[in-house]
Motif scaffolding. Sequence first.
Motif, PDB file in Angstrom:
ATOM      1  N   GLN A  48       0.911  -0.987   0.015  1.00  0.00           N
ATOM      2  CA  GLN A  48      -0.091  -0.078  -0.099  1.00  0.00           C
ATOM      3  C   GLN A  48       0.757   1.330   0.049  1.00  0.00           C
ATOM      4  N   TRP A  49       1.857   1.194   0.628  1.00  0.00           N
ATOM      5  CA  TRP A  49       3.044   2.369   0.751  1.00  0.00           C
ATOM      6  C   TRP A  49       3.455   2.416  -0.711  1.00  0.00           C
ATOM      7  N   ARG A  52       0.781   4.259  -2.875  1.00  0.00           N
ATOM      8  CA  ARG A  52       0.742   5.679  -2.525  1.00  0.00           C
ATOM      9  C   ARG A  52       1.797   6.410  -3.296  1.00  0.00           C
ATOM     10  N   GLN A  55       1.281   6.927  -6.889  1.00  0.00           N
ATOM     11  CA  GLN A  55       0.152   7.943  -6.969  1.00  0.00           C
ATOM     12  C   GLN A  55       0.881   9.157  -6.692  1.00  0.00           C
TER      13      GLN A  55
END
Length: 60
Positions: A48-49, A52, A55
């Motif tokens: 998830q890191w 992000r 993104q």
Amino acid sequence: MAFSPIITKLYGPEAFGLLGAFVTVLAIVMPIAALSYPVAMFFNAMQQWLIRKKQFKLVL
């Protein structure tokens, strides 16, 4: 330990051998099983890191 004389009267050596084998298998398997969940949580958080981070780079 206080009940060991009573337990030895109720159960024979075969039962204690089976108990010893069962406890040995559990002693080997339980740390492996317990380790898999926190490691999976770490990899999910890391994934998830990274998403992000990608993104954020696309926004800039």
